[in-house]
Design a protein around this motif. Sequence first.
Motif, PDB file in Angstrom:
ATOM      1  N   ARG A  35     -40.310  43.572  26.840  1.00  0.00           N
ATOM      2  CA  ARG A  35     -41.149  42.368  26.827  1.00  0.00           C
ATOM      3  C   ARG A  35     -42.547  42.672  27.372  1.00  0.00           C
ATOM      4  O   ARG A  35     -43.540  42.152  26.863  1.00  0.00           O
ATOM      5  N   ARG A  67     -45.646  39.640  12.966  1.00  0.00           N
ATOM      6  CA  ARG A  67     -45.317  41.061  13.057  1.00  0.00           C
ATOM      7  C   ARG A  67     -43.801  41.223  13.016  1.00  0.00           C
ATOM      8  O   ARG A  67     -43.075  40.351  13.494  1.00  0.00           O
ATOM      9  N   ILE A 119     -39.105  37.438  21.013  1.00  0.00           N
ATOM     10  CA  ILE A 119     -39.969  37.858  19.910  1.00  0.00           C
ATOM     11  C   ILE A 119     -40.218  36.702  18.948  1.00  0.00           C
ATOM     12  O   ILE A 119     -41.361  36.445  18.532  1.00  0.00           O
ATOM     13  N   LEU A 126     -44.391  44.519  24.608  1.00  0.00           N
ATOM     14  CA  LEU A 126     -44.793  43.633  23.518  1.00  0.00           C
ATOM     15  C   LEU A 126     -45.833  42.614  23.970  1.00  0.00           C
ATOM     16  O   LEU A 126     -46.504  42.006  23.131  1.00  0.00           O
ATOM     17  N   PHE A 144     -49.364  42.812  22.531  1.00  0.00           N
ATOM     18  CA  PHE A 144     -49.626  42.530  21.120  1.00  0.00           C
ATOM     19  C   PHE A 144     -49.657  41.042  20.847  1.00  0.00           C
ATOM     20  O   PHE A 144     -48.992  40.253  21.524  1.00  0.00           O
ATOM     21  N   GLY A 158     -43.128  36.257  16.115  1.00  0.00           N
ATOM     22  CA  GLY A 158     -42.786  37.519  15.465  1.00  0.00           C
ATOM     23  C   GLY A 158     -41.431  37.482  14.790  1.00  0.00           C
ATOM     24  O   GLY A 158     -40.722  36.470  14.821  1.00  0.00           O
ATOM     25  N   THR A 160     -33.955  39.162  23.864  1.00  0.00           N
ATOM     26  CA  THR A 160     -35.016  39.889  23.155  1.00  0.00           C
ATOM     27  C   THR A 160     -35.380  39.190  21.854  1.00  0.00           C
ATOM     28  O   THR A 160     -36.563  38.995  21.544  1.00  0.00           O
ATOM     29  N   CYS A 218     -40.163  50.285  18.301  1.00  0.00           N
ATOM     30  CA  CYS A 218     -40.164  50.482  19.747  1.00  0.00           C
ATOM     31  C   CYS A 218     -38.993  51.374  20.150  1.00  0.00           C
ATOM     32  O   CYS A 218     -37.853  51.127  19.747  1.00  0.00           O
ATOM     33  N   VAL A 234     -40.789  43.549  14.446  1.00  0.00           N
ATOM     34  CA  VAL A 234     -40.464  44.529  15.484  1.00  0.00           C
ATOM     35  C   VAL A 234     -39.093  45.119  15.178  1.00  0.00           C
ATOM     36  O   VAL A 234     -38.117  44.381  15.021  1.00  0.00           O
ATOM     37  N   ALA A 236     -44.523  51.992  21.459  1.00  0.00           N
ATOM     38  CA  ALA A 236     -44.545  51.212  20.215  1.00  0.00           C
ATOM     39  C   ALA A 236     -45.355  51.986  19.188  1.00  0.00           C
ATOM     40  O   ALA A 236     -46.447  52.470  19.490  1.00  0.00           O
ATOM     41  N   LEU A 244     -47.922  38.977  18.397  1.00  0.00           N
ATOM     42  CA  LEU A 244     -46.752  39.205  17.551  1.00  0.00           C
ATOM     43  C   LEU A 244     -46.689  38.296  16.339  1.00  0.00           C
ATOM     44  O   LEU A 244     -45.729  38.381  15.569  1.00  0.00           O
TER      45      LEU A 244
END
Length: 396
Positions: A184, A195, A212, A187, A190, A217, A208, A138, A197, A159, A192
């Motif tokens: 945010r 995943r 996530i 994201l 998705f 994520g 953050t 990102c 990031v 992204a 997450l």
Amino acid sequence: MPATPVCPTTASIVDTDDPVLGGLADIPSAPRELREVIAQIPDPRKARGIRHRIPAVVLLAATAVVAGACSFAAIAQWAHDCGRELLDTAGMADAQIPSKPTIRRILEQIDAHTFDLLVYEWMRLSFTTIDGRRIIACDGKTVRGAKDSDGNQPHLLAAMDHRTGAVIGQADVAAKTNEIPMLRELLGQFDLTDRVVTVDALHTQRGTIEHIVSRGGHVVMTVKKNQPALHKELAALPWSRIDGESAVDRSHGRRVRRTIKAAQVPAGVAGFPLIGQVVQIRRTRTVHGRKHVELVYLISDLDMAHAQPAEIAAWVRGHWGIENRVHYVRDVTYREDASRIRTGSGPRVMATLRNLALGMHRAAGHRNIAAACRHYQHCLQDAIKLVLTSGTPTLT
């Protein structure tokens, strides 16, 4: 109608041995064609007097951008070069070939947010894995040639899928906010779960990493001195007593030794939660006999049992692909920063069309985007086929 150019083989501009592009043929084909996705764009115009359907104009614009068009005038010129018969066959012309003012008016009126959601949801069908993981980079980019009525330049947070280099999401960073809260929202497009990031130092924030990880994520963040307490605490770890792995790179006319070390630290270091490991990358560059040393610190919620330090370092190197493979290409090949498109949704819609073109180029196996644009500029039917079938043009 102008004579349709005879197309040379595309084999010369497709690098099938590229390790990044290798395996793209294994991506499952999209269950929907792009034209079906574009057909869902709502039309803000009154029904009376409509001469050009929005899907036809957007598909035409997308095809022209695949061929390297950088402006509304270039899109209109490409359409007239194709001629009525070819565009009619492709379903990209209505009563007549749309003029530049018509193209400009339609692309500036459509809902850019809805357009983004539709296009990038379709683009995510090409999401691929690296060593079994899906990794998202990102980063933000300002469209420097455009300004709104208040003089603000559009800033778009994107992204990118690490492996393919395709942009799979985009959010508009409004003038009264910044990238940190908008990450945010981006994201939010998705799932997450599992995943990874990757973000730059701007997004190294407690909120953050919590956001996530709470969504299933994982995260890899670069730590710089914008987080002074965290940076100082990481630098004070006993790195001299930790064994590392070294490798020497002699490419690009210089010698670079990279030494990677990792340490597991107690949770909550410097107030940051959920840190599974810290990675130190020491780069020693030797240029003309002079040594330059750079230290980089990375944090991740993944501990050493789930991600090796060398993997995390590779993900960070892959993160900068969003600069080289997306932002650089948009600036240099598509001259985005020189674009004077300013009104309405125009700047954001054109940025999405450029991202869409890059994704389709790479899915078709093109590594050199400038060469691919030149090919499709002269091979009108190949460009139309690429957009309408969303696959690789037939090699001749």
